[in-house]
Design an enzyme around this catalytic site. Structure first.
Site, PDB file in Angstrom:
ATOM      1  N   ARG A  52      25.346 -11.506  -2.801  1.00 22.79           N
ATOM      2  CA  ARG A  52      24.337 -11.613  -1.732  1.00 22.79           C
ATOM      3  C   ARG A  52      24.864 -10.887  -0.489  1.00 22.79           C
ATOM      4  O   ARG A  52      24.126 -10.259   0.259  1.00 22.79           O
ATOM      5  CB  ARG A  52      24.005 -13.086  -1.425  1.00 22.79           C
ATOM      6  N   TYR A 104       0.021  -1.234   8.383  1.00 18.69           N
ATOM      7  CA  TYR A 104      -0.102  -1.746   7.013  1.00 18.69           C
ATOM      8  C   TYR A 104      -0.530  -3.219   7.114  1.00 18.69           C
ATOM      9  O   TYR A 104       0.093  -3.991   7.865  1.00 18.69           O
ATOM     10  CB  TYR A 104       1.249  -1.612   6.310  1.00 18.69           C
ATOM     11  N   ASP A 176       7.910   2.400  11.265  1.00 17.87           N
ATOM     12  CA  ASP A 176       7.702   2.339   9.814  1.00 17.87           C
ATOM     13  C   ASP A 176       7.387   3.768   9.363  1.00 17.87           C
ATOM     14  O   ASP A 176       6.333   4.311   9.685  1.00 17.87           O
ATOM     15  CB  ASP A 176       6.543   1.369   9.502  1.00 17.87           C
ATOM     16  N   LYS A 201       7.410   3.037  -2.210  1.00 18.23           N
ATOM     17  CA  LYS A 201       6.497   4.169  -2.131  1.00 18.23           C
ATOM     18  C   LYS A 201       7.252   5.481  -2.417  1.00 18.23           C
ATOM     19  O   LYS A 201       7.827   5.610  -3.482  1.00 18.23           O
ATOM     20  CB  LYS A 201       5.780   4.155  -0.781  1.00 18.23           C
TER      21      LYS A 201
HETATM   22  C1  PLP Z   1       3.697  -0.894   1.190  1.00 24.49           C
HETATM   23  C2  PLP Z   1       3.991  -0.839   2.639  1.00 24.49           C
HETATM   24  C3  PLP Z   1       4.725  -1.860   3.265  1.00 24.49           C
HETATM   25  C4  PLP Z   1       5.186  -3.098   2.511  1.00 24.49           C
HETATM   26  O1  PLP Z   1       6.120  -2.790   1.544  1.00 24.49           O
HETATM   27  P1  PLP Z   1       6.323  -3.630   0.166  1.00 24.49           P
HETATM   28  O2  PLP Z   1       7.414  -2.888  -0.513  1.00 24.49           O
HETATM   29  O3  PLP Z   1       5.027  -3.599  -0.553  1.00 24.49           O
HETATM   30  O4  PLP Z   1       6.714  -5.004   0.575  1.00 24.49           O
HETATM   31  C5  PLP Z   1       5.016  -1.708   4.603  1.00 24.49           C
HETATM   32  N1  PLP Z   1       4.590  -0.632   5.301  1.00 24.49           N
HETATM   33  C6  PLP Z   1       3.864   0.359   4.733  1.00 24.49           C
HETATM   34  C7  PLP Z   1       3.426   1.513   5.553  1.00 24.49           C
HETATM   35  C8  PLP Z   1       3.535   0.275   3.391  1.00 24.49           C
HETATM   36  O5  PLP Z   1       2.801   1.254   2.845  1.00 24.49           O
END
Ligand code: PLP
Length: 385
Positions: A52, A104, A176, A201
């Site tokens: 962890r 998001y 982000d 992604k």
């Molecule tokens: C998918 C996404 C998230 C969340 O990520 P997860 O891996 O699904 O928890 C946050 N910000 C953006 C821009 C996203 O496309």
């Protein structure tokens, strides 16, 4: 591979943190599937005590992602949301965050429905106008949190302008960067303090695992996040770390195709008589096209377009064959989604209306299939409208 800073992006993506295994020479990083490590004596160990806290596969991935995003260190988490959760967990009761109003969907859900209950305060402003951010900063503001381009409206935020405000007001600036990936946008170089990605992604890129990362410009943040990995435990498993190490090796190559096909699909949609509006920063009529050219080195694969109604959207979404209707983005396959009922359902009709998300909007994440097949598929699906 010592002087990683001087190497090009694709070279760093393939080699940073991915040096041959010292024990065997394996060209790929081994998956250290272990929970614990045998110690040599009391307080004597090889730098690892419990998984962890730290794990060699994870450490290599963190080294790799810090090198490609240009940070001092990176910390990976079990998902993008776990990474965002860790970022706001660095705050204290009574602290205030200024956020973009077109994030998001899961991010405001976490902020409003979980974190607000612990006494954190959030305001949402249109960050495409930097003065809105300046005006929203209060005495107790500790963080500015933005996404650029936004999801799904593809609005841009001027990162250098917001960085300047954050420096002056002494608040942390978080970006982000999921939509652009470090290949097309480097927020830390423009003055951001923290960059977060859903590695689910583009970074992993193959729609086969979830993950999140925070890349830090300052060691102080990296230390706090390492503490949160240990204290809260939302770490990424060694296998998932390995998948991302594997995915990142082709990031530069994939992003080139995503971008090339993205531009072709956006042009096609912009000229299509069944499509009302196209939101893509690469189009010359995008209101922030000049900023997009200045701040990003590509326009990427994310496109949103207006079909006119929920009925039209549903008609076309039922007809796609090469493109798949599904949540998520950034994979090798073209994914189409319907923001109003999927990613942005939690906002409710009022919340969506306030920021301009309509029931007829469709978002596409252009994959790396043959672009002609994507165009034919969209054309056939649009005929159903
Ligand atoms: C998918 C996404 C998230 C969340 O990520 P997860 O891996 O699904 O928890 C946050 N910000 C953006 C821009 C996203 O496309």
């Amino acid at each position: 591979m010592k002087k990683t800073k001087e190497l090009g992006f694709a070279t760093r993506a393939i080699h940073s943190g991915q040096e041959p295994d010292p024990l065997t020479g394996s060209v790929t990083v081994p998956i250290y599937a272990t929970s614990t490590y045998v110690q040599q004596g009391i307080g004597e160990n090889k730098g690892y005590e419990y998984s962890r806290v730290s794990n060699p596969t994870r450490a290599r991935l963190e080294q790799n992602l810090a090198a490609i995003e240009g940070g001092v260190a990176a910390r990976v988490f079990a998902s993008g949301m776990a990474a965002i959760n860790a970022i706001v967990s660095m705050l204290k009761q009574g602290d205030h965050v200024v956020c973009g109003n077109d994030l998001y969907g899961g991010t405001p859900r976490l902020f409003n429905q979980v974190m607000a209950g612990f006494g954190l305060e959030f305001s949402y402003v249109d960050t495409s106008q930097a003065e809105n951010v300046e005006r929203a900063v209060r005495k107790n503001t500790r963080m500015v949190y933005v996404e650029t381009p936004t999801n799904p409206l593809m609005r841009l935020t001027d990162l250098a302008a917001i960085s300047e405000i954050c420096r002056r007001k002494k608040v942390a600036f978080v970006v982000d960067n999921t939509f652009m990936s470090p290949y097309f946008q480097q927020p830390l170089a423009l003055g951001a303090d923290l960059v977060v990605h859903s590695t689910t992604k583009f970074l992993n890129g193959h729609s086969d695992g979830l993950g999140g990362v925070v890349v830090c410009a300052k060691q102080e943040h990296a230390d706090k996040l390492a503490f949160l990995q240990k204290a809260a435990g939302a770490i990424l498993s060694p296998f998932e770390c390995w998948l991302i190490l594997r995915g990142v090796k082709t990031l530069a190559a994939r992003m080139e195709i995503h971008d090339r096909s993205g531009r072709i699909v956006a042009d096609f949609l912009a000229k299509h008589r069944k499509v009302k509006t196209v939101f893509y920063p690469g189009l010359a009529d995008h209101p922030q096209h000049a900023l997009a050219k200045r701040q990003m080195s590509g326009f990427g694969a994310m496109i949103t377009f207006e079909t006119g109604s929920l009925k039209n959207a549903n008609r076309m979404l039922k007809k796609v064959r090469v493109c798949s209707l599904g949540e998520s983005l950034g994979g090798v396959e073209t994914l189409i989604s319907h923001p109003a009922t999927m990613t942005h359902a939690a906002l409710g009709p009022k919340g969506r209306k306030a920021i301009g998300i309509t029931d007829g909007m469709v978002r596409i994440s252009v994959g790396i299939e043959d672009v002609d097949d994507i165009l034919d598929d969209l054309d056939a699906a649009l005929k159903a409208i």
